[in-house]
Design an enzyme around this catalytic site. Structure first.
Site, PDB file in Angstrom:
ATOM      1  CG  ASP A  97      -1.754   1.200   1.369  1.00 57.80           C
ATOM      2  OD1 ASP A  97      -2.493   1.496   0.421  1.00 57.80           O
ATOM      3  OD2 ASP A  97      -1.688   1.877   2.415  1.00 57.80           O
ATOM      4  CG  ASP A 148      -2.010   7.639   0.248  1.00 59.23           C
ATOM      5  OD1 ASP A 148      -1.018   7.620  -0.496  1.00 59.23           O
ATOM      6  OD2 ASP A 148      -3.071   8.212  -0.046  1.00 59.23           O
ATOM      7  CG  ASP A 201      -1.996   2.354   6.354  1.00 57.68           C
ATOM      8  OD1 ASP A 201      -2.040   2.097   5.138  1.00 57.68           O
ATOM      9  OD2 ASP A 201      -2.512   3.375   6.848  1.00 57.68           O
TER      10      ASP A 201
END
Length: 259
Positions: A11, A13, A199
Site C-alpha cells: 500500500d 498512503d 496499514d
C-alpha cells in the site's frame, strides 16, 4: 525477472509514503536492496493509474505492474495511464440505469468533475484531475438514508456492480480486490513467496493472503484488528509508522531469508 526469491506488494498512503510529507525516502535503504536483489515491488493502492504511473517512476519500480483503484484494475509494467476505459463507461451506464430518485443521492467523481474532486478531497487541481481519471471504479459521496442506500446497492448489484465503503467515499466497481490482483501478478513471476504491507482495513485481505504480512503502524488511521497469521508470527506489526516502519520490516525479512 521470472522466479525471483520474493515479490513485495505494498500500500502507499501511510505505508510506503509518509502521512505528512508524502515521501518514501525513509524506506530508501530497503527499496535499494529490493532493486539490487531483483525483487519486484508492486504498488497496490486506491489511486488511479494516472496517479500511480507518476508515483511508480518516483519510487523506482516502473518496470513492475501496479494494482490500481483498490484492486479493480491493473497498470501494466512500462505502460502509461490512458483516459477512460470500457469498464468505467459500463459502470457509468449501470449508474444511469438505477431509479432516478436514488441515482441522484450518489455524487460520483464523474458527477463532481476535477474541480469538485478538488473541493471534496482537498487535493490541488492537478492532483484532483489525476484522481478523477477513473478507469475501473467510481468513488462518490452518498447523501441518502441507509434504507435508500440498500435500494441503490440492490439495483446496482443486479447489474454486477459491487460497492465498498472507505472513509468518506462509497466506491463502485465490477469487483476485484488487492488480494485478487496479488494472485494474478504473482503468477506472472512464477508464484514466488509474497510479502504484503499495509496499514488500513482495505489492505487486510492482501496481508492475510500473503506468505509474509506486515501491518504498518499508522497513528493517523483506523487501527487494524488482530489478523489471521498474527498468532503464529506470519503477520507482524511495525513499531514505527509509515516508511520508517516499512523500511525496518522489509530489511528484517530480507535478512531472515538470506536475500
Amino acid at each position: 525477472m521470472r522466479n525471483p526469491p520474493l515479490i513485495v506488494f505494498t500500500d502507499l498512503d501511510g505505508t510506503l509514503l509518509d502521512h505528512e510529507t508524502y515521501s518514501p525516502e525513509p524506506a530508501r535503504p530497503a527499496l535499494d536492496r529490493l532493486s539490487e536483489a531483483g525483487i519486484p515491488l508492486i504498488l497496490a493502492s486506491s489511486k488511479t493509474a494516472a496517479e500511480l504511473a507518476l508515483l511508480r517512476d518516483r519510487i523506482g519500480c516502473s518496470d513492475c505492474p501496479a494494482i490500481v483503484e483498490n484492486g479493480a484494475g491493473l497498470l501494466d509494467s512500462g505502460s502509461e495511464a490512458e483516459a477512460g476505459s470500457p469498464d468505467h463507461a459500463r459502470l457509468i451506464a449501470a449508474l444511469g440505469a438505477t431509479p432516478s430518485d436514488i441515482r441522484g443521492l450518489f455524487e460520483g467523481f464523474s458527477d463532481l468533475g476535477p474541480d469538485g474532486v478538488a473541493r471534496v478531497t482537498g487535493l490541488p487541481p492537478t492532483e484532483a484531475h489525476l484522481a478523477a481519471s477513473r478507469q475501473f471504479s467510481e468513488p462518490g459521496l452518498w447523501h441518502g438514508t441507509p434504507e435508500e442506500l440498500e435500494r441503490f446497492l440492490e439495483a446496482l448489484g443486479a447489474q454486477g456492480v459491487t460497492a465498498r465503503r472507505g472513509g468518506r467515499f462509497l466506491t463502485l466497481s465490477f469487483g476485484g480486490t488487492k488480494a485478487d490482483r496479488m494472485d494474478e501478478i504473482a503468477a506472472r513471476y512464477g508464484n514466488p513467496p509474497r510479502l504484503a504491507l499495509g496499514d488500513a482495513p482495505n489492505d487486510r485481505e492482501m496481508i492475510e493472503a500473503a506468505e509474509y504480512g506486515v501491518i504498518v503502524a499508522n497513528p493517523h488511521g483506523t487501527a487494524l484488528p488482530a489478523l489471521d497469521g498474527e498468532a503464529d508470527g506470519r503477520v507482524r506489526r511495525t513499531a514505527a509508522p509509515g516508511p520508517e516502519g516499512w523500511n525496518t520490516a522489509v530489511l528484517d525479512l530480507l535478512d531472515t531469508l538470506g536475500i
